[in-house]
Design a protein around this motif. Structure first.
Motif, PDB file in Angstrom:
ATOM      1  N   TRP A 124      16.857 -33.645  21.810  1.00 24.64           N
ATOM      2  CA  TRP A 124      18.132 -33.184  22.371  1.00 24.64           C
ATOM      3  C   TRP A 124      18.616 -34.104  23.483  1.00 24.64           C
ATOM      4  O   TRP A 124      19.802 -34.420  23.564  1.00 24.64           O
ATOM      5  CB  TRP A 124      18.015 -31.748  22.878  1.00 24.64           C
ATOM      6  CG  TRP A 124      18.153 -30.779  21.759  1.00 24.64           C
ATOM      7  CD1 TRP A 124      17.140 -30.205  21.045  1.00 24.64           C
ATOM      8  CD2 TRP A 124      19.356 -30.317  21.176  1.00 24.64           C
ATOM      9  NE1 TRP A 124      17.649 -29.406  20.073  1.00 24.64           N
ATOM     10  CE2 TRP A 124      19.014 -29.446  20.132  1.00 24.64           C
ATOM     11  CE3 TRP A 124      20.694 -30.529  21.438  1.00 24.64           C
ATOM     12  CZ2 TRP A 124      19.960 -28.802  19.351  1.00 24.64           C
ATOM     13  CZ3 TRP A 124      21.638 -29.888  20.656  1.00 24.64           C
ATOM     14  CH2 TRP A 124      21.266 -29.037  19.634  1.00 24.64           C
ATOM     15  N   LYS A 125      17.719 -34.549  24.356  1.00 21.75           N
ATOM     16  CA  LYS A 125      18.125 -35.464  25.422  1.00 21.75           C
ATOM     17  C   LYS A 125      18.648 -36.764  24.822  1.00 21.75           C
ATOM     18  O   LYS A 125      19.667 -37.294  25.247  1.00 21.75           O
ATOM     19  CB  LYS A 125      16.983 -35.759  26.385  1.00 21.75           C
ATOM     20  CG  LYS A 125      17.407 -36.641  27.549  1.00 21.75           C
ATOM     21  CD  LYS A 125      16.266 -36.893  28.507  1.00 21.75           C
ATOM     22  CE  LYS A 125      16.680 -37.662  29.729  1.00 21.75           C
ATOM     23  NZ  LYS A 125      17.432 -38.856  29.560  1.00 21.75           N
ATOM     24  N   GLN A 126      17.977 -37.244  23.799  1.00 18.33           N
ATOM     25  CA  GLN A 126      18.419 -38.463  23.125  1.00 18.33           C
ATOM     26  C   GLN A 126      19.782 -38.235  22.465  1.00 18.33           C
ATOM     27  O   GLN A 126      20.661 -39.094  22.523  1.00 18.33           O
ATOM     28  CB  GLN A 126      17.394 -38.889  22.086  1.00 18.33           C
ATOM     29  CG  GLN A 126      17.762 -40.165  21.360  1.00 18.33           C
ATOM     30  CD  GLN A 126      16.713 -40.561  20.338  1.00 18.33           C
ATOM     31  OE1 GLN A 126      15.651 -39.956  20.242  1.00 18.33           O
ATOM     32  NE2 GLN A 126      17.028 -41.575  19.577  1.00 18.33           N
ATOM     33  N   ASN A 127      19.975 -37.083  21.849  1.00 13.70           N
ATOM     34  CA  ASN A 127      21.246 -36.752  21.207  1.00 13.70           C
ATOM     35  C   ASN A 127      22.379 -36.727  22.224  1.00 13.70           C
ATOM     36  O   ASN A 127      23.456 -37.294  22.001  1.00 13.70           O
ATOM     37  CB  ASN A 127      21.113 -35.395  20.502  1.00 13.70           C
ATOM     38  CG  ASN A 127      22.289 -35.057  19.615  1.00 13.70           C
ATOM     39  OD1 ASN A 127      23.224 -35.825  19.475  1.00 13.70           O
ATOM     40  ND2 ASN A 127      22.224 -33.887  19.028  1.00 13.70           N
ATOM     41  N   VAL A 128      22.156 -36.087  23.374  1.00 11.49           N
ATOM     42  CA  VAL A 128      23.160 -36.040  24.440  1.00 11.49           C
ATOM     43  C   VAL A 128      23.435 -37.451  24.955  1.00 11.49           C
ATOM     44  O   VAL A 128      24.594 -37.845  25.130  1.00 11.49           O
ATOM     45  CB  VAL A 128      22.696 -35.118  25.592  1.00 11.49           C
ATOM     46  CG1 VAL A 128      23.605 -35.238  26.798  1.00 11.49           C
ATOM     47  CG2 VAL A 128      22.636 -33.669  25.118  1.00 11.49           C
ATOM     48  N   ASP A 129      22.386 -38.229  25.167  1.00  8.32           N
ATOM     49  CA  ASP A 129      22.530 -39.602  25.663  1.00  8.32           C
ATOM     50  C   ASP A 129      23.376 -40.451  24.712  1.00  8.32           C
ATOM     51  O   ASP A 129      24.280 -41.168  25.136  1.00  8.32           O
ATOM     52  CB  ASP A 129      21.153 -40.226  25.862  1.00  8.32           C
ATOM     53  CG  ASP A 129      21.218 -41.586  26.529  1.00  8.32           C
ATOM     54  OD1 ASP A 129      22.143 -41.821  27.329  1.00  8.32           O
ATOM     55  OD2 ASP A 129      20.328 -42.405  26.267  1.00  8.32           O
ATOM     56  N   GLU A 130      23.104 -40.356  23.418  1.00  7.41           N
ATOM     57  CA  GLU A 130      23.859 -41.134  22.434  1.00  7.41           C
ATOM     58  C   GLU A 130      25.335 -40.749  22.420  1.00  7.41           C
ATOM     59  O   GLU A 130      26.212 -41.612  22.393  1.00  7.41           O
ATOM     60  CB  GLU A 130      23.250 -40.946  21.046  1.00  7.41           C
ATOM     61  CG  GLU A 130      21.911 -41.619  20.873  1.00  7.41           C
ATOM     62  CD  GLU A 130      21.222 -41.252  19.575  1.00  7.41           C
ATOM     63  OE1 GLU A 130      21.796 -40.489  18.765  1.00  7.41           O
ATOM     64  OE2 GLU A 130      20.094 -41.733  19.366  1.00  7.41           O
ATOM     65  N   LYS A 131      25.617 -39.455  22.433  1.00  9.90           N
ATOM     66  CA  LYS A 131      27.010 -39.004  22.397  1.00  9.90           C
ATOM     67  C   LYS A 131      27.769 -39.422  23.657  1.00  9.90           C
ATOM     68  O   LYS A 131      28.910 -39.855  23.595  1.00  9.90           O
ATOM     69  CB  LYS A 131      27.077 -37.492  22.205  1.00  9.90           C
ATOM     70  CG  LYS A 131      26.646 -37.053  20.827  1.00  9.90           C
ATOM     71  CD  LYS A 131      26.781 -35.564  20.679  1.00  9.90           C
ATOM     72  CE  LYS A 131      26.334 -35.099  19.320  1.00  9.90           C
ATOM     73  NZ  LYS A 131      27.222 -35.474  18.254  1.00  9.90           N
ATOM     74  N   LEU A 132      27.124 -39.306  24.818  1.00  5.70           N
ATOM     75  CA  LEU A 132      27.798 -39.662  26.065  1.00  5.70           C
ATOM     76  C   LEU A 132      27.944 -41.171  26.231  1.00  5.70           C
ATOM     77  O   LEU A 132      28.934 -41.638  26.791  1.00  5.70           O
ATOM     78  CB  LEU A 132      27.063 -39.056  27.248  1.00  5.70           C
ATOM     79  CG  LEU A 132      27.145 -37.537  27.309  1.00  5.70           C
ATOM     80  CD1 LEU A 132      26.222 -37.005  28.372  1.00  5.70           C
ATOM     81  CD2 LEU A 132      28.561 -37.076  27.569  1.00  5.70           C
ATOM     82  N   VAL A 180      26.069 -26.813  17.126  1.00  5.61           N
ATOM     83  CA  VAL A 180      27.500 -26.611  16.879  1.00  5.61           C
ATOM     84  C   VAL A 180      28.276 -26.673  18.185  1.00  5.61           C
ATOM     85  O   VAL A 180      29.318 -27.322  18.284  1.00  5.61           O
ATOM     86  CB  VAL A 180      27.750 -25.261  16.158  1.00  5.61           C
ATOM     87  CG1 VAL A 180      29.224 -24.924  16.111  1.00  5.61           C
ATOM     88  CG2 VAL A 180      27.156 -25.291  14.765  1.00  5.61           C
ATOM     89  N   ALA A 181      27.766 -26.024  19.225  1.00  7.52           N
ATOM     90  CA  ALA A 181      28.450 -26.023  20.515  1.00  7.52           C
ATOM     91  C   ALA A 181      28.501 -27.415  21.116  1.00  7.52           C
ATOM     92  O   ALA A 181      29.518 -27.822  21.689  1.00  7.52           O
ATOM     93  CB  ALA A 181      27.772 -25.046  21.481  1.00  7.52           C
ATOM     94  N   LEU A 182      27.429 -28.197  20.993  1.00  6.64           N
ATOM     95  CA  LEU A 182      27.403 -29.557  21.529  1.00  6.64           C
ATOM     96  C   LEU A 182      28.398 -30.443  20.796  1.00  6.64           C
ATOM     97  O   LEU A 182      29.147 -31.189  21.411  1.00  6.64           O
ATOM     98  CB  LEU A 182      26.001 -30.157  21.432  1.00  6.64           C
ATOM     99  CG  LEU A 182      25.856 -31.586  21.946  1.00  6.64           C
ATOM    100  CD1 LEU A 182      26.192 -31.665  23.429  1.00  6.64           C
ATOM    101  CD2 LEU A 182      24.462 -32.114  21.689  1.00  6.64           C
ATOM    102  N   LYS A 183      28.436 -30.360  19.478  1.00  6.53           N
ATOM    103  CA  LYS A 183      29.349 -31.186  18.684  1.00  6.53           C
ATOM    104  C   LYS A 183      30.806 -30.893  19.055  1.00  6.53           C
ATOM    105  O   LYS A 183      31.618 -31.795  19.122  1.00  6.53           O
ATOM    106  CB  LYS A 183      29.134 -30.955  17.199  1.00  6.53           C
ATOM    107  CG  LYS A 183      27.897 -31.609  16.665  1.00  6.53           C
ATOM    108  CD  LYS A 183      27.726 -31.358  15.192  1.00  6.53           C
ATOM    109  CE  LYS A 183      26.431 -31.955  14.696  1.00  6.53           C
ATOM    110  NZ  LYS A 183      26.201 -31.662  13.286  1.00  6.53           N
ATOM    111  N   SER A 184      31.134 -29.636  19.269  1.00  2.00           N
ATOM    112  CA  SER A 184      32.530 -29.304  19.564  1.00  2.00           C
ATOM    113  C   SER A 184      32.901 -29.518  21.027  1.00  2.00           C
ATOM    114  O   SER A 184      34.071 -29.569  21.367  1.00  2.00           O
ATOM    115  CB  SER A 184      32.834 -27.869  19.139  1.00  2.00           C
ATOM    116  OG  SER A 184      32.012 -26.968  19.831  1.00  2.00           O
ATOM    117  N   SER A 185      31.904 -29.674  21.916  1.00  2.00           N
ATOM    118  CA  SER A 185      32.229 -29.905  23.322  1.00  2.00           C
ATOM    119  C   SER A 185      32.402 -31.382  23.639  1.00  2.00           C
ATOM    120  O   SER A 185      32.985 -31.729  24.649  1.00  2.00           O
ATOM    121  CB  SER A 185      31.154 -29.297  24.233  1.00  2.00           C
ATOM    122  OG  SER A 185      29.929 -29.957  24.061  1.00  2.00           O
ATOM    123  N   LEU A 186      31.894 -32.255  22.794  1.00  2.00           N
ATOM    124  CA  LEU A 186      32.032 -33.703  23.021  1.00  2.00           C
ATOM    125  C   LEU A 186      33.010 -34.310  22.057  1.00  2.00           C
ATOM    126  O   LEU A 186      33.111 -34.106  20.962  1.00  2.00           O
ATOM    127  CB  LEU A 186      30.687 -34.415  22.895  1.00  2.00           C
ATOM    128  CG  LEU A 186      29.692 -34.115  23.990  1.00  2.00           C
ATOM    129  CD1 LEU A 186      28.364 -34.782  23.694  1.00  2.00           C
ATOM    130  CD2 LEU A 186      30.202 -34.610  25.325  1.00  2.00           C
TER     131      LEU A 186
END
Length: 81
Positions: free
Chosen positions: A16-24, A75-81
């Motif tokens: 999850w941290k890696q996923n957030v890092d990649e998106k940001l 789902v919430a992460l995808k729609s917030s970024l």
């Protein structure tokens, strides 16, 4: 970029941290870079929708806040970024 990932009422895998890092990293602009991020994943059993993601992003001289609910944290992460 300093990223803090926390969870409440849910166990998150290290990905999850890696996923957030990649998106940001994809969102960060060299002219106005994201300096820090606090990502909070919440799961509220009994609520509809049960999952919630809150992002507080620190940029030079300002903060941006993104908040989204969904059927799952993904789902919430995808729609917030």
């Amino acid at each position: 970029m300093n990223i803090a990932v926390e969870a409440q009422n849910i166990d998150l895998s290290p990905e999850w941290k890696q996923n957030v890092d990649e998106k940001l990293s994809a969102l960060s602009d060299p002219r106005d870079p994201i300096i820090s991020v606090r990502a909070t994943f919440l799961f509220h059993e009994g609520e509809v929708p049960p999952a919630e993601v809150k992002l507080v992003m620190g940029l030079r001289g300002k903060n941006l806040i993104a908040h989204k609910k969904g059927e799952s944290c993904d789902v919430a992460l995808k729609s917030s970024l």
